[in-house]
Design a protein around this motif. Sequence first.
Motif, PDB file in Angstrom:
ATOM      1  N   LEU A  78       0.914  -1.315   0.012  1.00 17.05           N
ATOM      2  CA  LEU A  78       0.159  -0.039   0.079  1.00 17.05           C
ATOM      3  C   LEU A  78       0.811   1.311  -0.137  1.00 17.05           C
ATOM      4  N   GLY A  79       1.920   1.247   0.654  1.00 17.04           N
ATOM      5  CA  GLY A  79       2.945   2.363   0.599  1.00 17.04           C
ATOM      6  C   GLY A  79       3.475   2.660  -0.700  1.00 17.04           C
ATOM      7  N   VAL A  80       3.636   1.577  -1.417  1.00 18.98           N
ATOM      8  CA  VAL A  80       4.161   1.530  -2.787  1.00 18.98           C
ATOM      9  C   VAL A  80       3.240   2.280  -3.625  1.00 18.98           C
ATOM     10  N   GLN A  81       2.082   1.725  -3.538  1.00 16.08           N
ATOM     11  CA  GLN A  81       0.954   2.173  -4.158  1.00 16.08           C
ATOM     12  C   GLN A  81       0.493   3.753  -4.155  1.00 16.08           C
ATOM     13  N   GLY A  82       0.781   4.290  -2.921  1.00 15.90           N
ATOM     14  CA  GLY A  82       0.429   5.616  -2.436  1.00 15.90           C
ATOM     15  C   GLY A  82       1.315   6.572  -2.641  1.00 15.90           C
ATOM     16  N   SER A  83       2.879   6.121  -2.778  1.00 13.60           N
ATOM     17  CA  SER A  83       3.723   7.134  -2.847  1.00 13.60           C
ATOM     18  C   SER A  83       4.921   6.791  -3.485  1.00 13.60           C
ATOM     19  N   GLY A  84       5.100   5.302  -3.804  1.00 14.40           N
ATOM     20  CA  GLY A  84       6.213   4.818  -4.569  1.00 14.40           C
ATOM     21  C   GLY A  84       7.188   4.238  -3.476  1.00 14.40           C
ATOM     22  N   ASP A  85       6.932   4.570  -2.323  1.00 12.66           N
ATOM     23  CA  ASP A  85       7.976   4.076  -1.112  1.00 12.66           C
ATOM     24  C   ASP A  85       7.208   3.179  -0.141  1.00 12.66           C
ATOM     25  N   PRO A  96      -3.529   6.308  -7.580  1.00 11.45           N
ATOM     26  CA  PRO A  96      -4.495   5.563  -6.664  1.00 11.45           C
ATOM     27  C   PRO A  96      -3.954   4.502  -5.864  1.00 11.45           C
ATOM     28  N   VAL A  97      -4.953   4.244  -4.810  1.00 10.27           N
ATOM     29  CA  VAL A  97      -4.710   3.139  -3.777  1.00 10.27           C
ATOM     30  C   VAL A  97      -5.777   2.263  -3.848  1.00 10.27           C
ATOM     31  N   THR A  98      -5.650   0.861  -4.012  1.00 14.11           N
ATOM     32  CA  THR A  98      -6.878  -0.068  -3.896  1.00 14.11           C
ATOM     33  C   THR A  98      -6.684  -0.777  -2.509  1.00 14.11           C
ATOM     34  N   PHE A  99      -7.813  -0.782  -1.831  1.00 13.16           N
ATOM     35  CA  PHE A  99      -7.973  -1.432  -0.548  1.00 13.16           C
ATOM     36  C   PHE A  99      -9.225  -2.334  -0.716  1.00 13.16           C
ATOM     37  N   GLU A 100      -9.124  -3.487  -0.199  1.00 15.89           N
ATOM     38  CA  GLU A 100     -10.283  -4.375  -0.354  1.00 15.89           C
ATOM     39  C   GLU A 100     -10.915  -4.622   1.112  1.00 15.89           C
ATOM     40  N   VAL A 101     -12.347  -4.753   1.079  1.00  8.91           N
ATOM     41  CA  VAL A 101     -12.964  -5.151   2.369  1.00  8.91           C
ATOM     42  C   VAL A 101     -13.993  -6.430   1.927  1.00  8.91           C
ATOM     43  N   THR A 231       1.205  16.435  -0.572  1.00  6.24           N
ATOM     44  CA  THR A 231       1.413  14.813   0.031  1.00  6.24           C
ATOM     45  C   THR A 231       0.959  14.872   1.387  1.00  6.24           C
ATOM     46  N   PHE A 232       0.527  13.571   1.453  1.00  9.36           N
ATOM     47  CA  PHE A 232      -0.061  13.366   2.847  1.00  9.36           C
ATOM     48  C   PHE A 232       0.594  12.089   3.563  1.00  9.36           C
ATOM     49  N   VAL A 233       0.984  12.199   4.908  1.00  7.35           N
ATOM     50  CA  VAL A 233       1.573  11.160   5.528  1.00  7.35           C
ATOM     51  C   VAL A 233       0.680  10.112   5.905  1.00  7.35           C
ATOM     52  N   ARG A 234      -0.587  10.338   5.998  1.00  7.50           N
ATOM     53  CA  ARG A 234      -1.495   9.349   6.375  1.00  7.50           C
ATOM     54  C   ARG A 234      -2.740   9.316   5.452  1.00  7.50           C
ATOM     55  N   THR A 235      -3.379   8.284   5.535  1.00  9.45           N
ATOM     56  CA  THR A 235      -4.778   8.428   4.620  1.00  9.45           C
ATOM     57  C   THR A 235      -5.825   7.861   5.531  1.00  9.45           C
ATOM     58  N   PRO A 236      -6.381   8.322   6.499  1.00  5.34           N
ATOM     59  CA  PRO A 236      -7.433   7.725   7.570  1.00  5.34           C
ATOM     60  C   PRO A 236      -8.367   7.119   6.579  1.00  5.34           C
ATOM     61  N   ARG A 267      -6.550   3.929  10.577  1.00  2.70           N
ATOM     62  CA  ARG A 267      -5.924   5.313  10.779  1.00  2.70           C
ATOM     63  C   ARG A 267      -5.027   5.611   9.691  1.00  2.70           C
ATOM     64  N   ASN A 268      -4.466   4.582   8.814  1.00  4.88           N
ATOM     65  CA  ASN A 268      -3.649   4.850   7.606  1.00  4.88           C
ATOM     66  C   ASN A 268      -3.810   3.684   6.786  1.00  4.88           C
ATOM     67  N   VAL A 269      -4.344   3.706   5.344  1.00 10.31           N
ATOM     68  CA  VAL A 269      -4.322   2.858   4.264  1.00 10.31           C
ATOM     69  C   VAL A 269      -3.085   2.835   3.525  1.00 10.31           C
TER      70      VAL A 269
END
Length: 509
Positions: A78-85, A96-101, A231-236, A267-269
Amino acid sequence: MTALPRETPAPDQTRWLARRRWARAGWLYAFMLLMSFFFLGPFLMGVLSSLKDDPNEYPPRLVIPQLSGAPVRQAYALGVQGSGDGWSGGLRPGRPVTFEVRVASPPGAPQEAPAVALFPYQPVSLVATTRFAQARDFAQVRTEQVGQEGDVRRYRITVTSPALTRQSGDLVQAVLAAPAADGTLRATVGGRAVPVTLDTPEAQAQQFNLVASQPVELARVGEAYYLRGPTFVRTPLQVDVARGQSIVGSTLPPSDRQNFGRSFAFRNVTPGILGYTFNNYRRAFDETVNPQTGRSLFFSWIFNSFLYAFLRVVTAILVCSLAGYALARLNFAGRAAVFFVAVLFVQMVPGQVNLVSNYVLLRDLGLLNLWGLWLNGAVALAGGTFLMRQFFEGLPRELEESAAIDGAGPATTFFRVMLPQVGPSLVALSITQFQGAWNDFFWPLVILRQNTDYTLTVGLSSFQGLYGGQGDYGLILAGAVLSALPVILIFVVFQRYFVDTGADSAVKG
């Protein structure tokens, strides 16, 4: 005289004695394990709780997601998707960041998709910082069903922070600088402030949500810089389902569960490994950054503690070894009185008795700082002097007599003959002085006035006052673990030096 023959034990008795010896060793080993768990158990639980999103969970778990393979791999992805790091994570514009539930919807329950929203999360800070832009104000969320297995439906959540201006150009990470006198927006790139162009209505509208020292991403085209977005450190992220449904799984374990499993909060995806496993440790440094200087107060506290402990150790080695040798070996008038008054009597008087007088003296000298703290500790070395005196008295006098025969004076005898013999005592003195200075709380709390002069113990007390009332004990435990590590490492490294001296073997006969 004929010696009586020694009776040989029977084979059964030999086996019984062997079993008895093994039983004693086993009981002793079990007792040592029990004691080690008794003493190390609270520390290990503190380490585990400092890694958790919810350190107050009950019953506490020894196996936590932050140390499990699958969640850590997902956090990295998820960190790679969101920022490349994958280590630091975060959310950058245009990624874009994909998250499944997975949602269980049994027959008769509502079959609607979950309600998904980004929520604001602004951490408390010891320093009065400006509120940075939130992912909720910029990012967009889209939910779609991607599969179904029986009554369980899989939903894909896509979070995207749109680029506000140009999509092309070299991407540059920057920090917004204070607006220029003419009101133009500027950013700090490579240590210099450059003007930033806002060439779209969206960017011009969003600029009012950005503040100085806000991390941003720029598109550089030639010599011009265009704002792509913050840029955002966290994505709640918050996920809620209707009554009758329940959330049975997600890409990452939730930070908080509510409404009997119908509401998950993350708190952070886009955490990355540092933001997932070591989030509380990163917060200890990030949430104490002074926006005017850009320096972390936590780093300053650690440096101050090391400096204070180093000064205390050096002073103790010099003063205590010289004073201990003089009281043990040199003959001068009033030696017994000096030992009684300056060493034993000083140890009998608590330091709190001299609180007011010492504070007033240091205040009048303008030393209500780290140097005044060191000076206050430098005059309270009676215990170290007593320790060194006892070690020197245990050395054989033949060493000094041999040195005197060779023409050595008192200074040469002390530094080249006697001092090398008390190496283990110097190590013991250094460790006790370092531990005492590192864990010292009372006098630093009294003397130090500025938060930049705090030692780590005083800084952690401010953590307790700010975060403890909110139940945010994960950050407090992270600070406590970091505070305990230097003392543990120093003791482990130097414990092999706690051995007897070789002074006895230095004298033959």
